[in-house]
Each structure stands twice: as C-alpha cells, then as structure tokens.
Design a protein around this motif. Structure first.
Motif, PDB file in Angstrom:
ATOM      1  N   ALA A  11       0.808  -1.225   0.000  1.00  0.00           N
ATOM      2  CA  ALA A  11       0.000   0.000   0.000  1.00  0.00           C
ATOM      3  C   ALA A  11       0.837   1.268   0.000  1.00  0.00           C
ATOM      4  CB  ALA A  11      -0.929   0.005   1.218  1.00  0.00           C
ATOM      5  N   ARG A  14       0.998   2.847  -3.531  1.00  0.00           N
ATOM      6  CA  ARG A  14      -0.329   3.374  -3.848  1.00  0.00           C
ATOM      7  C   ARG A  14      -0.576   4.678  -3.084  1.00  0.00           C
ATOM      8  NH1 ARG A  14      -2.890  -0.947  -2.597  1.00  0.00           N
ATOM      9  NH2 ARG A  14      -3.811  -0.381  -0.591  1.00  0.00           N
ATOM     10  N   LEU A  68      -5.829   3.447   3.818  1.00  0.00           N
ATOM     11  CA  LEU A  68      -6.318   2.099   4.085  1.00  0.00           C
ATOM     12  C   LEU A  68      -7.544   2.143   4.985  1.00  0.00           C
ATOM     13  CD1 LEU A  68      -5.537  -0.779   3.307  1.00  0.00           C
ATOM     14  CD2 LEU A  68      -4.095  -0.871   5.350  1.00  0.00           C
ATOM     15  N   GLN A  71     -10.575   2.684   2.997  1.00  0.00           N
ATOM     16  CA  GLN A  71     -11.025   1.424   2.410  1.00  0.00           C
ATOM     17  C   GLN A  71     -11.748   0.565   3.442  1.00  0.00           C
ATOM     18  OE1 GLN A  71      -6.871   0.725   0.354  1.00  0.00           O
ATOM     19  NE2 GLN A  71      -8.363  -0.627  -0.576  1.00  0.00           N
ATOM     20  N   GLY A  74     -15.281   1.082   3.457  1.00  0.00           N
ATOM     21  CA  GLY A  74     -15.985   0.769   2.217  1.00  0.00           C
ATOM     22  C   GLY A  74     -15.802   1.789   1.122  1.00  0.00           C
ATOM     23  N   ASN A  75     -14.941   2.780   1.331  1.00  0.00           N
ATOM     24  CA  ASN A  75     -14.678   3.794   0.317  1.00  0.00           C
ATOM     25  C   ASN A  75     -13.431   3.437  -0.473  1.00  0.00           C
ATOM     26  OD1 ASN A  75     -16.795   5.097   1.569  1.00  0.00           O
ATOM     27  ND2 ASN A  75     -15.819   7.088   1.599  1.00  0.00           N
ATOM     28  N   SER A  76     -13.138   4.231  -1.489  1.00  0.00           N
ATOM     29  CA  SER A  76     -11.903   4.035  -2.232  1.00  0.00           C
ATOM     30  C   SER A  76     -10.761   4.726  -1.492  1.00  0.00           C
ATOM     31  CB  SER A  76     -12.023   4.626  -3.642  1.00  0.00           C
ATOM     32  OG  SER A  76     -12.075   6.041  -3.584  1.00  0.00           O
ATOM     33  N   SER A  77      -9.539   4.358  -1.830  1.00  0.00           N
ATOM     34  CA  SER A  77      -8.385   5.034  -1.232  1.00  0.00           C
ATOM     35  C   SER A  77      -8.427   6.529  -1.515  1.00  0.00           C
ATOM     36  CB  SER A  77      -7.082   4.447  -1.783  1.00  0.00           C
ATOM     37  OG  SER A  77      -6.897   3.127  -1.352  1.00  0.00           O
ATOM     38  N   ASP A  79     -10.802   8.550  -1.709  1.00  0.00           N
ATOM     39  CA  ASP A  79     -11.712   9.295  -0.841  1.00  0.00           C
ATOM     40  C   ASP A  79     -11.036   9.719   0.459  1.00  0.00           C
ATOM     41  OD1 ASP A  79     -13.902   9.111  -2.589  1.00  0.00           O
ATOM     42  OD2 ASP A  79     -14.446   7.135  -1.828  1.00  0.00           O
ATOM     43  N   SER A 323      -9.189  -8.403   2.818  1.00  0.00           N
ATOM     44  CA  SER A 323      -8.030  -7.863   2.106  1.00  0.00           C
ATOM     45  C   SER A 323      -7.481  -6.622   2.807  1.00  0.00           C
ATOM     46  CB  SER A 323      -8.408  -7.518   0.662  1.00  0.00           C
ATOM     47  OG  SER A 323      -9.450  -6.549   0.633  1.00  0.00           O
ATOM     48  N   VAL A 324      -8.372  -5.795   3.344  1.00  0.00           N
ATOM     49  CA  VAL A 324      -7.947  -4.600   4.073  1.00  0.00           C
ATOM     50  C   VAL A 324      -7.308  -5.000   5.393  1.00  0.00           C
ATOM     51  CG1 VAL A 324      -8.734  -2.478   5.185  1.00  0.00           C
ATOM     52  CG2 VAL A 324      -9.694  -3.160   2.985  1.00  0.00           C
ATOM     53  N   GLU A 327      -3.801  -6.055   4.823  1.00  0.00           N
ATOM     54  CA  GLU A 327      -2.871  -4.955   4.570  1.00  0.00           C
ATOM     55  C   GLU A 327      -2.511  -4.215   5.852  1.00  0.00           C
ATOM     56  OE1 GLU A 327      -2.608  -2.945   0.674  1.00  0.00           O
ATOM     57  OE2 GLU A 327      -4.769  -3.285   0.616  1.00  0.00           O
TER      58      GLU A 327
END
Length: 340
Positions: A11, A14, A68, A71, A74-77, A79, A323-324, A327
C-alpha cells in the motif's frame, strides 16, 4: 522512522501516488510564499533556492494507513486523500519543530530547514503546515469532515503533550516504566492511532469501526516506539541509519533504560547514566550490557509483543474486508518486525 528489515507494504506505493500531489497542492494553496519555500525544501521537493530536486521524501507510512482506513469504511483510497495529506502535514509540523528543539542539523541526508532558513522561519512553517492540515479536512466535501478535524487536533495535542513529557524526563532520574509507556502512547501512538482511523472517520463510518482502527493504531504506535528504542541501543548501524548505542550516548530516557533503572539491578548503571560527563565508547558498551543484565531488553521485547498482539486483536474484532485487514497486518509486521 527507522529502516525495517520487513517487506515493504504494497500500500505504500499506492499511497505515495495519491498523497504526494495532494501535499504539493495543499502547500501551494494554503501557505504564503515564504512559508511555502521552507515547506517545499523540508519535504524534499526543492533545494533552498526553490529549484526542483529529486530526493527521497520518506515512506509516507502514516498517510498510507489513513488511505487504508478509508477502504476499511468501504470507500476508495482516493476518498481518504484529504485525511491522509492532513496526517502527513501534522507529522511534518512535528519534524520541523523537533529538529529545532533537538538541534539536529541533518535529516534524510540534507541540512535541516532551520539551519538554512533560521529557527523562526522553520517554526512558522511548521505552524503553517498544522493549520493547513485542519483546513484540508474542514474544506473536504465529506460527511465526517468536522469530526475528523477535531480528532486530528486532539491527536496533535496528545503528541505535543508527549513531546513535552519526554523533554521533562531529561531532567528526572526517577521516571517509571508506566510513565514512559504513557509518554510513548502520546508522543508516538496518538498520531498513528489517528492515521489508522481518520480516513474512516472522514467517510462517516460507524463509531465501532473507527474505535477499533484507532485502538489498533495506538497499540501499533507503542509497539513501534518500544522496538525503535531497542534499535537505539542494539540496532546495527547499517540497518538503522544511526550508530549502535546512539540513544545511550545522549542518555535518553528510553523504555529499555527506564525499565532497567526501575528494576534497580545495578547502581553502576545509575551512576553512569546520570553523571554529567559524556560516556566514552567503552562506557556506552558497558551501559548496554547493564541495561540488558537488569532486564531492560527483555522487558521492552515483551511489551512490544504484547502491544502487537493487542493490535491484532483490535483488527480481529473489526468488521472490514479481509483484504484490508491483511494490509493493516502487513503494516504491523513492517513497523515492528525489525531485528537487531
């Protein structure tokens, strides 16, 4: 942060892609020209004259954790970018001030900002980064903007309080392990806890999720400080970037040392550590032996393991994608899995 021997979390790359442009935009938008020049230099984007450079600007661990946490909600990175940039700005506010207070003349292989621009300008630039962090969150079009701004400022106040306590410890010879752990929780744990939860809070996540992410970060921060203190005594210079025994030479009240002194295992340790004269290399090695012999090393390792386990438990109880969760755990290993 001290160099880790663990694998770099995926991460991080990213995070850098999202946060670096946001940091640059924030500095240009909110800071006046004089403060922006200091900030650009401190971040490694330019030299002291403002000419663009291509130097290492740090891993950006804290903002990556913030992305992270977005995420996790439930949002995108993307955001979580305002929150991530805000956390990094606060971190750099603290670094600018720390360099002045500690009299450090180099950071990441370059002259520190205060040595080039003067302590007043570097102090003001740090202040400007702090106010910019608040503005970024309050200007964000997100349901949790005000709450996130309040949380970041609360974490910043705890970090400042922790720094003040750490300075006060320099003039005491009766610091207890419990006091030292509380200081680490404020100085290091507070901002990491905020980083791990701020993206979710900005998104308006449930309080239960925010609380568990925050607790994860707090435990992680304390464990990180324990490991960092161990490295400050027994770390290999090739891996840590500083001399073995560096913290002993300046007689910092680090966690292993405080635990050893509290155990009252050696009058020799107290005599060496609290005298006014500098320690020579033989004495530095002797102090390290005495700290280990009094149980300071084992105590710090045990407490670090305890806080890593507690951090993992916080994540196990959180309702988030596997997955989160994986990470987050990767970051925990990266930050605390170092060897010495």
């Amino acid at each position: 942060m001290t160099t880790s021997t663990a694998r770099l979390p995926s991460a991080l790359d990213r995070g850098r892609e999202l946060v670096q442009p946001a940091l640059r935009e924030a500095v240009e938008h909110y800071l006046g020209s004089d403060m922006a020049l200091v900030a650009r230099y401190h971040h490694g984007w330019t030299d002291a004259e403002g000419t663009p450079t291509d130097v290492w600007t740090g891993k950006l661990v804290r903002p990556a954790l913030t992305l992270l946490s977005a995420q996790a909600a439930g949002n995108s990175s993307a955001d979580g970018t305002p929150a991530a940039a805000a956390v990094e700005l606060v971190h750099n506010f603290s670094l600018l001030h720390d360099d002045i207070m500690d009299g450090d003349t180099a950071r990441r292989g370059r002259a520190t900002a205060w040595t080039l621009f003067g302590a007043p300008s570097a102090t003001l630039a740090g202040n400007a980064l702090l106010t910019t962090a608040t503005s970024l969150l309050l200007d964000a079009e997100a349901v949790g903007a005000r709450s996130a701004a309040a949380s970041l400022m609360s974490a910043t106040q705890r970090m400042i309080n922790g720094q003040a306590t750490d300075i006060a410890f320099e003039h005491r010879d009766d610091v207890t392990p419990a006091e030292c752990l509380r200081m680490a929780g404020d100085k290091t744990g507070a901002l990491l806890a905020c980083a791990c939860s701020l993206g979710a809070e900005l998104a308006g996540a449930e309080a239960a999720l925010i609380g568990r992410l925050h607790a994860f970060g707090e435990h992680l921060g304390i464990a990180f400080q324990l490991v960092d203190d161990l490295l400050g005594i027994w770390g290999e210079s090739g891996r840590t970037g500083k001399e073995t025994g560096a913290d002993l030479r300046v007689r910092k009240r680090t966690l292993p040392v405080v635990a050893a002194l509290d155990a009252q295992g050696s009058d020799e340790l107290a005599t060496l550590y609290f005298r006014r004269e500098p320690l020579d290399e033989r004495e530095v090695r002797r102090v390290a032996e005495l700290v280990e012999g009094a149980g300071g090393r084992d105590w710090a390792l045990s407490r670090a393991d305890h806080h890593v386990a507690a951090a993992r438990e916080c994540l196990a109880e959180a309702d988030l994608a596997e997955s989160v969760r994986a990470e987050f755990l990767e970051f925990a290993e990266f930050m605390t899995g170092r060897r010495f």
